[in-house]
Write an enzyme that holds these catalytic residues in place. Sequence first.
Site, PDB file in Angstrom:
ATOM      1  CG  ASN A  41      -1.717   1.380   1.421  1.00 60.48           C
ATOM      2  OD1 ASN A  41      -0.800   2.039   0.998  1.00 60.48           O
ATOM      3  ND2 ASN A  41      -2.705   1.240   1.141  1.00 60.48           N
TER       4      ASN A  41
ATOM      5  CG  ASP B   5      -3.152   4.736   0.143  1.00 60.55           C
ATOM      6  OD1 ASP B   5      -3.122   4.555  -0.415  1.00 60.55           O
ATOM      7  OD2 ASP B   5      -3.677   4.334   1.297  1.00 60.55           O
ATOM      8  CG  HIS B   6       1.097   6.557   4.452  1.00 64.63           C
ATOM      9  ND1 HIS B   6       0.352   7.584   4.930  1.00 64.63           N
ATOM     10  CD2 HIS B   6       0.601   5.401   5.501  1.00 64.63           C
ATOM     11  CE1 HIS B   6      -0.925   6.703   5.663  1.00 64.63           C
ATOM     12  NE2 HIS B   6      -0.896   5.592   6.185  1.00 64.63           N
TER      13      HIS B   6
ATOM     14  NE  ARG C  92       7.126  22.131   1.545  1.00 61.57           N
ATOM     15  CZ  ARG C  92       8.496  22.319   1.768  1.00 61.57           C
ATOM     16  NH1 ARG C  92       8.994  21.648   2.592  1.00 61.57           N
ATOM     17  NH2 ARG C  92       9.329  22.876   0.951  1.00 61.57           N
TER      18      ARG C  92
ATOM     19  CG  HIS D 167      -8.711   4.479   0.942  1.00 59.48           C
ATOM     20  ND1 HIS D 167      -9.019   4.268   2.514  1.00 59.48           N
ATOM     21  CD2 HIS D 167      -9.766   4.710   0.773  1.00 59.48           C
ATOM     22  CE1 HIS D 167      -9.752   4.482   2.842  1.00 59.48           C
ATOM     23  NE2 HIS D 167     -10.870   4.828   1.945  1.00 59.48           N
TER      24      HIS D 167
ATOM     25  NE  ARG E 245      -9.186   8.027   3.662  1.00 59.78           N
ATOM     26  CZ  ARG E 245      -9.352   7.873   5.565  1.00 59.78           C
ATOM     27  NH1 ARG E 245      -8.569   6.728   5.581  1.00 59.78           N
ATOM     28  NH2 ARG E 245     -10.472   7.949   5.969  1.00 59.78           N
TER      29      ARG E 245
ATOM     30  NE  ARG F 210      -7.280  11.069   4.832  1.00 60.87           N
ATOM     31  CZ  ARG F 210      -7.745  11.091   6.044  1.00 60.87           C
ATOM     32  NH1 ARG F 210      -7.025  10.331   6.955  1.00 60.87           N
ATOM     33  NH2 ARG F 210      -9.040  11.142   7.225  1.00 60.87           N
ATOM     34  CG  HIS F 211      -3.617   9.429   1.739  1.00 57.72           C
ATOM     35  ND1 HIS F 211      -4.468   8.185  -0.137  1.00 57.72           N
ATOM     36  CD2 HIS F 211      -3.455   8.858   2.611  1.00 57.72           C
ATOM     37  CE1 HIS F 211      -5.093   8.007   1.648  1.00 57.72           C
ATOM     38  NE2 HIS F 211      -4.613   7.918   2.484  1.00 57.72           N
TER      39      HIS F 211
ATOM     40  CD  GLU G 171      -6.888  -0.600   1.424  1.00 56.53           C
ATOM     41  OE1 GLU G 171      -6.898   0.840   1.957  1.00 56.53           O
ATOM     42  OE2 GLU G 171      -6.270  -1.079   1.467  1.00 56.53           O
TER      43      GLU G 171
ATOM     44  CB  THR H  53      -9.231   1.996   7.099  1.00 58.77           C
ATOM     45  OG1 THR H  53      -9.502   2.721   6.205  1.00 58.77           O
ATOM     46  CG2 THR H  53     -10.591   1.244   7.210  1.00 58.77           C
TER      47      THR H  53
ATOM     48  CD  GLU I 297      -7.845  -5.735   3.470  1.00 58.16           C
ATOM     49  OE1 GLU I 297      -7.186  -6.491   2.196  1.00 58.16           O
ATOM     50  OE2 GLU I 297      -6.847  -5.429   4.505  1.00 58.16           O
TER      51      GLU I 297
ATOM     52  CG  HIS J 288      -5.248  -1.445   9.440  1.00 57.95           C
ATOM     53  ND1 HIS J 288      -5.333  -0.593  10.290  1.00 57.95           N
ATOM     54  CD2 HIS J 288      -6.354  -0.313   8.304  1.00 57.95           C
ATOM     55  CE1 HIS J 288      -5.557   0.451  10.254  1.00 57.95           C
ATOM     56  NE2 HIS J 288      -6.083   0.552   9.089  1.00 57.95           N
ATOM     57  N   GLY J 289      -2.139  -2.215  10.366  1.00 61.53           N
ATOM     58  CA  GLY J 289      -1.211  -2.613  11.685  1.00 61.53           C
ATOM     59  C   GLY J 289      -0.190  -3.526  10.971  1.00 61.53           C
TER      60      GLY J 289
ATOM     61  N   GLY K  62       0.835  -1.210   4.146  1.00 57.54           N
ATOM     62  CA  GLY K  62       1.371   0.379   3.659  1.00 57.54           C
ATOM     63  C   GLY K  62       2.167   0.998   5.063  1.00 57.54           C
ATOM     64  CG  HIS K  63       2.403   3.358   8.602  1.00 53.26           C
ATOM     65  ND1 HIS K  63       3.033   3.147  10.168  1.00 53.26           N
ATOM     66  CD2 HIS K  63       2.456   4.972   8.726  1.00 53.26           C
ATOM     67  CE1 HIS K  63       4.185   4.456  10.838  1.00 53.26           C
ATOM     68  NE2 HIS K  63       3.193   5.671  10.267  1.00 53.26           N
TER      69      HIS K  63
HETATM   70  N1  PXP Z   1      -6.035  -2.667   4.660  1.00 50.55           N
HETATM   71  C1  PXP Z   1      -7.051  -1.921   4.680  1.00 50.55           C
HETATM   72  C2  PXP Z   1      -8.336  -1.859   4.258  1.00 50.55           C
HETATM   73  C3  PXP Z   1      -6.803  -0.389   4.557  1.00 50.55           C
HETATM   74  O1  PXP Z   1      -7.703   0.412   4.990  1.00 50.55           O
HETATM   75  C4  PXP Z   1      -5.593   0.050   5.275  1.00 50.55           C
HETATM   76  C5  PXP Z   1      -5.356   1.392   5.363  1.00 50.55           C
HETATM   77  O2  PXP Z   1      -5.341   2.211   4.417  1.00 50.55           O
HETATM   78  C6  PXP Z   1      -4.086  -1.203   4.943  1.00 50.55           C
HETATM   79  C7  PXP Z   1      -4.899  -2.338   5.023  1.00 50.55           C
HETATM   80  C8  PXP Z   1      -2.769  -1.071   5.046  1.00 50.55           C
HETATM   81  O3  PXP Z   1      -2.976  -0.709   7.128  1.00 50.55           O
HETATM   82  P1  PXP Z   1      -1.129  -0.102   7.345  1.00 50.55           P
HETATM   83  O4  PXP Z   1      -0.788   0.993   6.329  1.00 50.55           O
HETATM   84  O5  PXP Z   1      -1.676  -0.019   9.381  1.00 50.55           O
HETATM   85  O6  PXP Z   1      -0.448  -1.308   7.187  1.00 50.55           O
END
Ligand code: PXP
Length: 268
Positions: free
Chosen positions: A39, A41-42, A50, A75, A77, A81-82, A102, A133, A183, A222-223, A244-245
């Site tokens: 992912n 996104d970040h 910026r 994702h 949104r 935002r990203h 997503e 999320t 998921e 997630h996480g 992602g993160h």
């Molecule tokens: N799965 C879903 C459905 C999410 O919304 C996210 C965050 O965008 C992730 C996975 C990835 O989560 P993380 O960035 O904590 O790895």
Amino acid sequence: MVYYYRRSSHEYTLITTNWCSFVSISRSERMRTVRLGVNIDHVATLRQARRAQDPDPVAAAALATLAGADGITVHLRSDRRHIQDRDLELLRQTVRTHLNLEMAATEEMLDLALRVRPDAVCLVPERPDEVTTQGGLDLMRVGNRVAPVARKLASAGIQVTFFIEAEPSQIRQAKKLGGQAVEINTDGYSKSKGRRQKSELEAVVRAARLAHSLGLEVHAGHGLDYHNVGKIAAVPEIVELNIGHAIVARAVLVGLDRAVRDMKKLIN
Ligand code: PXP
């Protein structure tokens, strides 16, 4: 980290790094690979800080793919935002592995998805004030709104995944609503420790088994990070992780190539 001890030509014992889990698994499960959806996104979050052009998530997707990512997840949104519409369009033209979008089940997002045609759409709940999320979709509550969106996506040949909690009622409802995959939200597992984490993991294991028995493809995310991913990746029914993160955070320090390769090693 997960190790395998070969007991016979057909059976292996799986041992997790802390040596507290010993599970017998078959040769086919030993050979199973878990797909990594990165992912990005970040990468876009940093660019949007910026309102600049760099770093470009499209370039990040190419690097992640070269490092072994099995797919790219973004994702889009409602507040943009990203990830931006332009990112999604360019990613569709350049990602040849698997593009997973997503999104919230809104008319705006449905129109976009039907136009851009990602390989998969993961339907998620979305609140404007949330940092990320928060929790899975409550399919009992929002099923009526989500089901027609899922149907239209599926008829366009897009794989539909519901992001849900590890609860049997949610899994059964996902099947009833025509989902092809779920998921499972691993946020509770990722945030907890000790006994609480063990029971969160057991809930994921039970949910994965139930989903698989109903014919749903099982994903999780997630996480997840480099320390907690091993036990989730070892759940036999889980075939895809979206992370992602943790990957982007490590990439800032060691580079995206190494961050993706490190994660790939841990999950398989
Ligand atoms: N799965 C879903 C459905 C999410 O919304 C996210 C965050 O965008 C992730 C996975 C990835 O989560 P993380 O960035 O904590 O790895």
